[in-house]
Design an enzyme around this catalytic site. Structure first.
Site, PDB file in Angstrom:
ATOM      1  N   ARG A 161       0.632  -0.999   0.150  1.00 49.15           N
ATOM      2  CA  ARG A 161      -0.111   0.038   0.069  1.00 49.15           C
ATOM      3  C   ARG A 161       0.834   1.220  -0.048  1.00 49.15           C
ATOM      4  NH1 ARG A 161      -2.813  -4.123   1.651  1.00 49.15           N
ATOM      5  NH2 ARG A 161      -0.606  -4.483   2.685  1.00 49.15           N
ATOM      6  N   THR A 162       1.810   1.405   0.815  1.00 44.17           N
ATOM      7  CA  THR A 162       2.559   2.744   1.107  1.00 44.17           C
ATOM      8  C   THR A 162       3.247   3.034  -0.298  1.00 44.17           C
ATOM      9  OG1 THR A 162       2.649   2.119   3.319  1.00 44.17           O
ATOM     10  CG2 THR A 162       3.994   3.905   2.614  1.00 44.17           C
ATOM     11  N   LYS A 199      25.633  -3.471  -0.870  1.00 40.24           N
ATOM     12  CA  LYS A 199      27.179  -3.880  -0.952  1.00 40.24           C
ATOM     13  C   LYS A 199      27.600  -2.819   0.213  1.00 40.24           C
ATOM     14  CE  LYS A 199      26.697  -2.811  -5.743  1.00 40.24           C
ATOM     15  NZ  LYS A 199      26.935  -1.595  -6.742  1.00 40.24           N
ATOM     16  N   ARG A 258      11.124   3.949   3.595  1.00 34.70           N
ATOM     17  CA  ARG A 258      10.705   2.968   4.480  1.00 34.70           C
ATOM     18  C   ARG A 258      12.100   2.094   4.699  1.00 34.70           C
ATOM     19  NH1 ARG A 258       5.495  -0.978   4.752  1.00 34.70           N
ATOM     20  NH2 ARG A 258       4.697   0.847   5.222  1.00 34.70           N
ATOM     21  N   HIS A 313       5.035   5.619  11.309  1.00 32.97           N
ATOM     22  CA  HIS A 313       4.365   5.565  10.347  1.00 32.97           C
ATOM     23  C   HIS A 313       3.619   6.825   9.936  1.00 32.97           C
ATOM     24  CE1 HIS A 313       3.248   3.816   6.693  1.00 32.97           C
ATOM     25  NE2 HIS A 313       2.915   2.763   6.821  1.00 32.97           N
TER      26      HIS A 313
HETATM   27  N1   CP Z   1      -0.267  -0.127   5.821  1.00 28.81           N
HETATM   28  C1   CP Z   1       0.827  -0.424   5.186  1.00 28.81           C
HETATM   29  O1   CP Z   1       1.791   0.386   5.652  1.00 28.81           O
HETATM   30  O2   CP Z   1       0.668  -1.490   4.200  1.00 28.81           O
HETATM   31  P1   CP Z   1       2.187  -1.786   3.490  1.00 28.81           P
HETATM   32  O3   CP Z   1       3.157  -2.261   4.494  1.00 28.81           O
HETATM   33  O4   CP Z   1       1.726  -2.714   2.511  1.00 28.81           O
HETATM   34  O5   CP Z   1       2.539  -0.761   2.937  1.00 28.81           O
END
Ligand code: CP
Length: 305
Positions: A52-53, A81, A102, A130
């Site tokens: 999703r993100t 590396k 991320r 998040h």
């Molecule tokens: N909600 C969320 O962060 O989903 P993903 O891990 O799929 O990005």
């Protein structure tokens, strides 16, 4: 000065309300925004899996008329590396206008932000934060309930490692009349720093319980979470705890008719598929909100009107 989004607390309540208003405007008139980011590039640097993100960031940038570069796993970048996050960010800033990162290590997006002159967005760092999921949740709640104040919010499941819950509490405590019901097994209770530094420090009413069904009639929002296998050191502990809460239709018998059920997803087993057709299940509408609020955030951080 460039702006980053590392922690939801980087945003004031006014910032959040403005982002929600822009997202609502995008939903109402997407064509108005279709060229806003022409010639701009977003870099998605994902050192951890995501559906999703990452894809909502990418869809958001494309729908703003911009372009996207990046990687979806550390092993396909020079991190494999041994390149540092700081050097990677400095390199990517030669090619892109904004970064969404991320990373499994808490604080990595902050390191990236300090290493570059372009905006960096934390797309999830370890069990820490998040913030764009929280913006997604806030837009969803605003659309589903018509308000962000005077709500009883139940957070259920892995409240220890669930970074989305930590960020949601950090954002929602600023709205008057918000009360939290924290439902988890003993081993996965909310971290002490969230309890003391956010809830107690701001005199926010909260209740900690193990019993979801007992508190169900009180809830305006039920925010279900997955037990985070990737954060456990011990597989046996994960297996023992993973099915602590499974939301099934019978558990909604005494729920409010206008309860909103949210989940940041991915779902493993904690919401039965039979719930999906209940109008109170908001989690796929929530996914779509994620694209619109990320569009609003990209515009804000790039200073595009
Ligand atoms: N909600 C969320 O962060 O989903 P993903 O891990 O799929 O990005």
């Amino acid at each position: 000065m460039k702006k980053d989004l590392i922690d939801i607390q980087d945003l004031s309540r006014e910032d959040i309300d403005e982002l929600i208003a822009v997202a609502e405007d995008i939903i109402a008139d997407p064509d108005k925004y279709a060229e806003k980011c022409r010639r701009k590039k977003l870099a998605t640097l994902f050192y951890e899996p995501s559906t999703r993100t990452r894809l909502s960031f990418e869809a958001a940038m494309y729908e703003l008329g911009g372009q996207v570069i990046g990687f979806s796993e550390a092993n396909s970048s020079s991190a494999a590396k041994g390149e540092s996050v700081a050097d990677t960010a400095r390199t990517v800033a030669c090619f892109a206008d904004i970064i969404a990162m991320r990373h499994p290590k808490e604080g990595a997006p902050m390191v990236a932000a300090r290493s570059t002159h372009i905006p960096v967005i934390n797309a999830g760092d370890g069990g820490h934060n998040h913030p764009t999921q929280t913006l997604t949740d806030l837009l969803t709640i605003a659309r589903e309930k018509g308000r962000l104040d005077d709500l009883t919010i139940g957070c259920c499941g892995d409240l220890k490692f669930g970074r989305t819950v930590h960020s949601l509490i950090a954002a929602m405590h600023r709205y008057p009349g918000v009360r939290f019901v924290l439902i988890s097994p003993e081993e996965l209770v909310i971290p002490e720093h969230v309890r003391t530094d956010i809830l107690q420090a701001n005199n926010i009413e909260f209740l900690e319980t193990r019993d979801l069904e007992a508190v169900m009639p009180e809830l305006d929002i039920l925010y279900m979470t997955r037990v985070q296998r990737e954060r456990f050191f011990n597989e046996a502990d994960y297996i023992r705890l993973k099915d602590s809460y499974i939301l099934t239709p019978d558990k909604l018998t005494y729920a409010k008719p206008d309860l909103a059920i949210l989940h940041p997803l991915p779902r493993v087993n904690e919401i039965a598929v039979a719930i999906d057709s209940d109008p109170r299940a908001c989690y796929f509408r929530q996914v779509l909100c994620g694209k619109y609020i990320r569009m609003a955030l990209i515009l804000k951080l790039l200073g595009v009107k």
